[in-house]
Design a protein around this motif. Structure first.
Motif, PDB file in Angstrom:
ATOM      1  N   LEU A   3       0.847  -1.189   0.000  1.00 27.27           N
ATOM      2  CA  LEU A   3       0.000   0.000   0.000  1.00 27.27           C
ATOM      3  C   LEU A   3       0.883   1.239   0.000  1.00 27.27           C
ATOM      4  N   ILE A   4       0.624   2.167  -0.947  1.00 28.91           N
ATOM      5  CA  ILE A   4       1.354   3.429  -1.022  1.00 28.91           C
ATOM      6  C   ILE A   4       0.347   4.554  -1.149  1.00 28.91           C
ATOM      7  N   LEU A   5       0.388   5.497  -0.218  1.00 25.98           N
ATOM      8  CA  LEU A   5      -0.399   6.722  -0.294  1.00 25.98           C
ATOM      9  C   LEU A   5       0.566   7.882  -0.487  1.00 25.98           C
ATOM     10  N   PHE A   6       0.250   8.810  -1.389  1.00 27.83           N
ATOM     11  CA  PHE A   6       1.175   9.912  -1.580  1.00 27.83           C
ATOM     12  C   PHE A   6       0.444  11.179  -2.018  1.00 27.83           C
ATOM     13  N   ALA A   7       0.964  12.280  -1.521  1.00 29.48           N
ATOM     14  CA  ALA A   7       0.476  13.613  -1.886  1.00 29.48           C
ATOM     15  C   ALA A   7       1.563  14.275  -2.716  1.00 29.48           C
ATOM     16  N   TYR A   8       1.228  14.635  -3.946  1.00 36.47           N
ATOM     17  CA  TYR A   8       2.196  15.189  -4.890  1.00 36.47           C
ATOM     18  C   TYR A   8       1.821  16.625  -5.238  1.00 36.47           C
ATOM     19  N   ARG A   9       2.696  17.527  -4.877  1.00 36.42           N
ATOM     20  CA  ARG A   9       2.549  18.954  -5.164  1.00 36.42           C
ATOM     21  C   ARG A   9       1.221  19.526  -4.649  1.00 36.42           C
ATOM     22  N   THR A  10       0.782  19.039  -3.526  1.00 35.55           N
ATOM     23  CA  THR A  10      -0.377  19.640  -2.868  1.00 35.55           C
ATOM     24  C   THR A  10       0.060  20.755  -1.924  1.00 35.55           C
ATOM     25  N   SER A  11       1.385  20.896  -1.718  1.00 34.20           N
ATOM     26  CA  SER A  11       1.963  21.920  -0.854  1.00 34.20           C
ATOM     27  C   SER A  11       3.238  22.429  -1.512  1.00 34.20           C
ATOM     28  N   ALA A  12       3.394  23.752  -1.577  1.00 34.09           N
ATOM     29  CA  ALA A  12       4.617  24.316  -2.149  1.00 34.09           C
ATOM     30  C   ALA A  12       5.822  24.004  -1.281  1.00 34.09           C
ATOM     31  N   ALA A  13       5.617  23.911   0.021  1.00 32.96           N
ATOM     32  CA  ALA A  13       6.729  23.658   0.941  1.00 32.96           C
ATOM     33  C   ALA A  13       7.160  22.199   0.945  1.00 32.96           C
ATOM     34  N   TYR A  14       6.222  21.293   0.658  1.00 33.77           N
ATOM     35  CA  TYR A  14       6.513  19.853   0.703  1.00 33.77           C
ATOM     36  C   TYR A  14       5.894  19.200  -0.531  1.00 33.77           C
ATOM     37  N   PRO A  15       6.623  19.216  -1.646  1.00 37.77           N
ATOM     38  CA  PRO A  15       6.044  18.735  -2.907  1.00 37.77           C
ATOM     39  C   PRO A  15       5.756  17.241  -2.961  1.00 37.77           C
ATOM     40  N   LEU A  16       6.357  16.452  -2.055  1.00 35.90           N
ATOM     41  CA  LEU A  16       6.071  15.021  -2.041  1.00 35.90           C
ATOM     42  C   LEU A  16       5.994  14.522  -0.612  1.00 35.90           C
ATOM     43  N   MET A  17       4.911  13.833  -0.288  1.00 29.57           N
ATOM     44  CA  MET A  17       4.735  13.176   0.999  1.00 29.57           C
ATOM     45  C   MET A  17       4.235  11.760   0.734  1.00 29.57           C
ATOM     46  N   VAL A  18       4.834  10.788   1.391  1.00 22.98           N
ATOM     47  CA  VAL A  18       4.550   9.381   1.114  1.00 22.98           C
ATOM     48  C   VAL A  18       4.375   8.612   2.418  1.00 22.98           C
ATOM     49  N   ALA A  19       3.402   7.709   2.420  1.00 18.88           N
ATOM     50  CA  ALA A  19       3.239   6.734   3.503  1.00 18.88           C
ATOM     51  C   ALA A  19       2.992   5.390   2.838  1.00 18.88           C
ATOM     52  N   ALA A  20       3.764   4.370   3.223  1.00 20.68           N
ATOM     53  CA  ALA A  20       3.680   3.095   2.509  1.00 20.68           C
ATOM     54  C   ALA A  20       3.896   1.918   3.444  1.00 20.68           C
ATOM     55  N   ASN A  21       3.196   0.825   3.154  1.00 19.49           N
ATOM     56  CA  ASN A  21       3.404  -0.451   3.834  1.00 19.49           C
ATOM     57  C   ASN A  21       3.943  -1.476   2.851  1.00 19.49           C
ATOM     58  N   ARG A  22       4.938  -2.212   3.278  1.00 20.49           N
ATOM     59  CA  ARG A  22       5.399  -3.361   2.509  1.00 20.49           C
ATOM     60  C   ARG A  22       4.840  -4.620   3.157  1.00 20.49           C
TER      61      ARG A  22
END
Length: 255
Positions: A3-22
């Motif tokens: 499972l991979i959840l990610f926010a891409y360019r939803t914030s100018a300060a943090y263009p990539l945020m990821v949370a993932a389970n292997r």
């Protein structure tokens, strides 16, 4: 059932945020995240059985992640390991677009996969199980990926995307991002049936975080990239009973 959840360019300060389970069989040998001797710029965990990785970053700001594509009609392993798809990109210098177009030419060499690649402020997605669709550059937004096509509305994906939506309005933290993939609650049979998932195994694997003595969530990885290109990484490694065994944190600044 990763499972991979990610926010891409939803914030100018943090263009990539990821949370993932292997999620993987507990018996499969694995090395925790670290720098690789043969690729000193690559920081990733390692599958010691096939030699690749499921997710990693490098000192040049590259990001790569792969999940298996669940297809009951394609259960035979491919001649090449999917873990090399991420490793070769992290260790190489091609753009994500050029790399994925090369991968598309040899896509039949692999069992079904979803591949995410990021570099130079862009994020790309490609799957060899999407009926001849080519590599796609993603637009800003919140996405979820498991073992079907990107944003397939499985219950764990919908739950995670809502949790990521709540995270993007604050300064990212590893604990906050990890909460987006931490639910151990099983989906209801009705929710699963709506997506054509009606087997007993589908029910067992329907939670975001899977606890099972044979197969379950082995690691949770959270990361974000700031506007200067710094990557913040944390990996939690778990025992078969779902208890944290190891915590690995790393910051990579642009080379």
């Amino acid at each position: 059932m990763c499972l991979i959840l990610f926010a891409y360019r939803t914030s100018a300060a943090y263009p990539l945020m990821v949370a993932a389970n292997r999620d993987e069989f507990h018996a499969r040998p694995t090395a925790p995240a670290g720098f690789w001797d043969e690729h000193p710029d690559v920081f990733a965990g390692r599958d010691l059985q096939a030699g690749g990785t499921w997710m990693g970053i490098n000192r040049n700001g590259r990001f790569a992640a792969v999940t298996n594509y669940r297809d009951p009609q394609r259960t035979v392993p491919g001649p090449r390991t999917r873990g090399e798809l991420t490793t070769s990109f992290l260790a190489g210098k091609q753009t994500a677009e050029a790399y994925l177009r090369e991968v598309a030419h040899r896509a039949r060499d692999y069992a079904g996969f979803n591949l995410l690649l990021g570099e130079a402020g862009t994020l790309w997605y490609y799957s060899n199980s999407t009926h001849d669709e080519g590599p796609r550059q993603l637009r800003p937004g919140i996405y979820g990926l498991s073992n079907a096509r990107l944003d397939t509305p499985w219950p764990k994906i919908l739950l995670g995307k809502q949790a990521m939506q709540n995270q993007i309005h604050s300064i990212p933290s590893h604990n906050g991002l990890a909460s987006a993939v931490s639910s151990r609650e099983l989906a209801s049979p009705e929710q699963l049936q709506a997506q054509g998932l009606d087997s007993e195994m589908d029910q067992l694997l329907s939670s975001q975080f899977i606890v099972n003595p044979t197969y379950g969530t082995r690691a949770t990885t959270t990361l974000w990239q700031d506007a200067e290109g710094r990557l913040q990484w944390r990996e939690l490694n778990f025992s078969p009973d779902g208890l944290t065994e190891q915590v690995i944190e790393q910051t990579l600044a642009p080379a």
